[in-house]
Motif scaffolding. Structure first.
Motif, mmCIF file in Angstrom:
data_model
loop_
_atom_site.group_PDB
_atom_site.id
_atom_site.type_symbol
_atom_site.label_atom_id
_atom_site.label_comp_id
_atom_site.label_asym_id
_atom_site.label_seq_id
_atom_site.Cartn_x
_atom_site.Cartn_y
_atom_site.Cartn_z
ATOM 1 N N UNK A 221 -64.005 54.835 77.186
ATOM 2 C CA UNK A 221 -63.353 53.545 77.368
ATOM 3 C C UNK A 221 -61.855 53.731 77.172
ATOM 4 N N UNK A 222 -61.077 53.327 78.152
ATOM 5 C CA UNK A 222 -59.639 53.544 78.103
ATOM 6 C C UNK A 222 -58.881 52.388 77.488
ATOM 7 N N UNK A 223 -57.906 52.716 76.661
ATOM 8 C CA UNK A 223 -56.962 51.757 76.093
ATOM 9 C C UNK A 223 -55.557 52.199 76.469
ATOM 10 N N UNK A 224 -54.586 51.281 76.428
ATOM 11 C CA UNK A 224 -53.214 51.695 76.728
ATOM 12 C C UNK A 224 -52.736 52.804 75.798
ATOM 13 N N UNK A 225 -51.753 53.573 76.263
ATOM 14 C CA UNK A 225 -51.192 54.665 75.464
ATOM 15 C C UNK A 225 -50.762 54.133 74.103
ATOM 16 N N UNK A 226 -51.143 54.866 73.042
ATOM 17 C CA UNK A 226 -50.917 54.395 71.685
ATOM 18 C C UNK A 226 -52.108 53.660 71.124
ATOM 19 N N UNK A 227 -53.199 53.579 71.919
ATOM 20 C CA UNK A 227 -54.422 52.873 71.526
ATOM 21 C C UNK A 227 -54.140 51.418 71.165
ATOM 22 N N UNK A 228 -53.303 50.777 71.965
ATOM 23 C CA UNK A 228 -53.083 49.341 71.792
ATOM 24 C C UNK A 228 -54.409 48.600 71.997
ATOM 25 N N UNK A 229 -54.683 47.641 71.117
ATOM 26 C CA UNK A 229 -55.947 46.921 71.205
ATOM 27 C C UNK A 229 -57.106 47.629 70.534
ATOM 28 N N UNK A 230 -56.812 48.634 69.711
ATOM 29 C CA UNK A 230 -57.862 49.421 69.082
ATOM 30 C C UNK A 230 -58.747 48.558 68.179
ATOM 31 N N UNK A 231 -58.148 47.699 67.387
ATOM 32 C CA UNK A 231 -58.931 46.911 66.440
ATOM 33 C C UNK A 231 -59.980 46.072 67.156
ATOM 34 N N UNK A 232 -59.580 45.381 68.227
ATOM 35 C CA UNK A 232 -60.527 44.558 68.983
ATOM 36 C C UNK A 232 -61.600 45.410 69.635
ATOM 37 N N UNK A 233 -61.220 46.567 70.152
ATOM 38 C CA UNK A 233 -62.197 47.447 70.788
ATOM 39 C C UNK A 233 -63.219 47.951 69.786
ATOM 40 N N UNK A 234 -62.789 48.235 68.568
ATOM 41 C CA UNK A 234 -63.722 48.688 67.536
ATOM 42 C C UNK A 234 -64.717 47.581 67.211
ATOM 43 N N UNK A 235 -64.237 46.343 67.100
ATOM 44 C CA UNK A 235 -65.130 45.221 66.793
ATOM 45 C C UNK A 235 -66.127 44.977 67.918
ATOM 46 N N UNK A 236 -65.660 45.069 69.150
ATOM 47 C CA UNK A 236 -66.495 44.696 70.285
ATOM 48 C C UNK A 236 -67.437 45.812 70.727
ATOM 49 N N UNK A 237 -66.994 47.068 70.630
ATOM 50 C CA UNK A 237 -67.752 48.159 71.225
ATOM 51 C C UNK A 237 -68.419 49.088 70.215
ATOM 52 N N UNK A 238 -68.000 49.049 68.975
ATOM 53 C CA UNK A 238 -68.549 49.924 67.935
ATOM 54 C C UNK A 238 -68.567 51.390 68.395
ATOM 55 N N UNK A 239 -67.411 51.924 68.726
ATOM 56 C CA UNK A 239 -67.339 53.300 69.245
ATOM 57 C C UNK A 239 -67.629 54.330 68.167
ATOM 58 N N UNK A 240 -67.999 55.527 68.613
ATOM 59 C CA UNK A 240 -68.247 56.623 67.683
ATOM 60 C C UNK A 240 -66.948 57.175 67.133
ATOM 61 N N UNK A 241 -65.913 57.203 67.956
ATOM 62 C CA UNK A 241 -64.606 57.714 67.519
ATOM 63 C C UNK A 241 -63.547 57.332 68.532
ATOM 64 N N UNK A 242 -62.305 57.607 68.166
ATOM 65 C CA UNK A 242 -61.166 57.424 69.065
ATOM 66 C C UNK A 242 -60.381 58.726 69.122
ATOM 67 N N UNK A 243 -59.765 58.958 70.270
ATOM 68 C CA UNK A 243 -58.968 60.171 70.489
ATOM 69 C C UNK A 243 -57.574 59.750 70.923
ATOM 70 N N UNK A 244 -56.549 60.318 70.278
ATOM 71 C CA UNK A 244 -55.179 59.910 70.556
ATOM 72 C C UNK A 244 -54.241 61.099 70.446
ATOM 73 N N UNK A 245 -53.195 61.103 71.258
ATOM 74 C CA UNK A 245 -52.126 62.101 71.193
ATOM 75 C C UNK A 245 -50.870 61.362 70.766
ATOM 76 N N UNK A 246 -50.547 61.331 69.475
ATOM 77 C CA UNK A 246 -49.484 60.437 69.001
ATOM 78 C C UNK A 246 -48.064 60.920 69.244
ATOM 79 N N UNK A 247 -47.865 62.234 69.406
ATOM 80 C CA UNK A 247 -46.508 62.771 69.492
ATOM 81 C C UNK A 247 -46.334 63.551 70.793
ATOM 82 N N UNK A 248 -45.407 63.092 71.646
ATOM 83 C CA UNK A 248 -45.176 63.664 72.970
ATOM 84 C C UNK A 248 -46.482 63.651 73.760
#
Length: 470
Positions: A221-248
């Motif tokens: 499931x894709x979210x905008x760069x920076x995982x904007x909307x992560x909190x709502x996605x966690x509540x709604x989808x109950x994902x196993x994990x999130x993957x992010x590249x925070x620097x460059x």
């Protein structure tokens, strides 16, 4: 291809964990990747395959939708569902997009410039010097069988010290050394993801990560760069994990703010922060504090492949000791441990990550490529970055996939945005890296300009210009 033929090839596709559509997609993906369902093959209609498999039509539709989002199949009204790409004797305009671009990792015999895999083009002289320095150490090794599933203690300690210096208190027991960052991702996905689990990723993101999660049967499931909307996605989808590249971030080059890092760390799910590009900063840029400094559920991975050399297969995972122990057991089953001489050499190479030579080289090549692109292709949107290894370029019309095929015919292999984005929102983009030598970058822009002059986009793939450029 008749439904019964596909069924024969599928075999026992439903024997496993997870939703049926995920398992069906996983088996079809394997058949496509292995060549048993070759490019251009017509797959059975939804109802026909559902009847042959004795499943609901929605199961087949959902499996096909997953594969279409990955670029492995195409679905068009009136022409059915086909494996992506023209038949081998056909033309190349609809060639499939291989998200991992395996061919780009091997040297080619033709005159095609590879602008796909963003990595140093050759090893630095310090690499040979590091191996020369550890030769006396190896000569005096005794009572050591050389198997270190966790990694050699000297390198684990050096990596732990580096994290501590960056504000993340770390002991060697929290570090696992791997054969590159890709193995780190693979181990984590195997340990933390089951078929059907939802995994939140940035859109766009590193394509190698997408393939790793897909191999485990994850639903991305894709979210905008920076995982904007992560909190709502966690509540709604109950994902196993999130993957992010925070620097460059790969591919956009963005850097997540400290506030956003705190937000991600408090999401309440395991978060994999990919710090492989983090050391690729330009002169004067500070190295941001890892997300792991803000939460215990954050798992950090790193690598020397993008900063030193791809052939130096050294990566690592920083996590809580129980997870490190679990990953070490899993890793031991696969390869018992990494190459000890390489790990000893890596201890001497870690200081290069903070040296001015790497940072200045990156900045010089970035500026060189950006200036050439702006001059040769003034209608393209080409943002600058403050570190990393690539430019995320938006085409003024057409799409990255069809343009990449035109570029290939002009001797240049580039990465279209469609293979990096699970939301299909990056079709107008291409990724161009600046790790190559300046002469190669100059030639690449020359070929890009030629390809753009000859490019005629498909009429059904015209994208409007956005009001805000990424």
């Amino acid at each position: 291809m008749r439904p019964i033929e596909v069924v024969d090839r599928l075999g026992r596709w439903s024997s496993g964990r997870g939703p049926l559509y995920v398992l069906l997609a996983a088996r079809l993906r394997q058949l496509i990747d292995d060549g048993e369902l070759p490019p251009g093959v017509l797959l059975p209609p939804d109802r026909a395959l559902a009847g042959a498999l004795a499943v609901g039509r929605t199961t087949v539709v959902a499996a096909y939708d997953l594969l279409r989002a990955e670029g492995r199949i195409t679905r068009k009204q009136g022409s059915g569902t086909r494996v992506a790409g023209a038949p081998r004797s056909g033309q190349v305009e609809d060639a499939p997009v291989d998200p991992i671009f395996l061919d780009s990792l091997e040297a080619r015999d033709d005159d095609v410039l590879l602008a796909i895999c963003a990595a140093p083009g050759d090893p630095p002289p310090q690499l040979a010097e590091a191996f020369a320095r550890i030769a006396p150490e190896l000569a005096h090794v005794t009572d050591d069988i050389g198997y270190y599933p966790y990694g050699h203690p000297a390198l684990r300690e050096a990596l732990a010290d580096r994290y501590t210096a960056r504000g993340v208190l770390t002991g060697p027991e929290q570090v696992l050394v791997t054969n590159g960052g890709q193995q780190a991702l693979s181990l984590l996905a195997h340990a933390l993801v089951s078929p059907g689990d939802q995994v939140l990723v940035e859109a766009p993101t590193y394509p190698g990560a997408l393939e790793v999660f897909r191999e485990e049967g994850a639903v991305l499931r894709g979210l905008p760069v920076g995982l904007e909307g992560l909190e709502a996605a966690v509540r709604e989808r109950r994902p196993a994990l999130a993957y992010v590249i925070p620097t460059y971030q790969n591919p956009t080059g963005s850097v997540m703010s400290a506030l956003a890092r705190q937000r991600v760390a408090s999401a309440g799910i395991p978060v994999i922060e990919d710090e492989v590009p983090a050391d690729l900063r330009f002169p004067g840029e500070a190295l941001p504090t890892p997300i792991a400094a803000y939460g215990d559920s954050v798992i950090s991975i790193g690598s020397l492949s993008k900063s030193i050399w791809g052939g130096l297969r050294i990566g690592w995972i920083r996590a809580a000791p129980p997870l490190i122990n679990r990953l070490a057991r899993l890793r031991a089953v696969h390869d018992l441990g990494g190459n000890v001489p390489t790990q000893l050499a890596a201890v001497h190479l870690l200081p290069l990550l903070d040296g001015p030579a790497l940072h200045q080289t990156l900045k010089t090549r970035h500026d060189h490529l950006h200036a050439l692109l702006v001059e040769a292709l003034p209608t393209w949107q080409i943002p600058t970055v403050s570190g990393g290894q690539c430019l995320w370029v938006r085409l003024p019309h057409g799409d990255g996939t069809s343009f990449a095929q035109t570029a290939l015919r002009h001797g240049l292999a580039i990465l279209p945005g469609s293979g990096l984005d699970v939301t299909a929102a990056s079709d107008p983009y291409v990724r161009l890296h600046f790790r190559a030598h300046p002469t190669d970058l100059t030639e690449a822009v020359h070929r890009l300009a030629q390809a753009w002059a000859a490019y005629h986009p498909p009429t059904d793939r015209v994208h409007p210009r956005p009001t805000i450029a990424i």
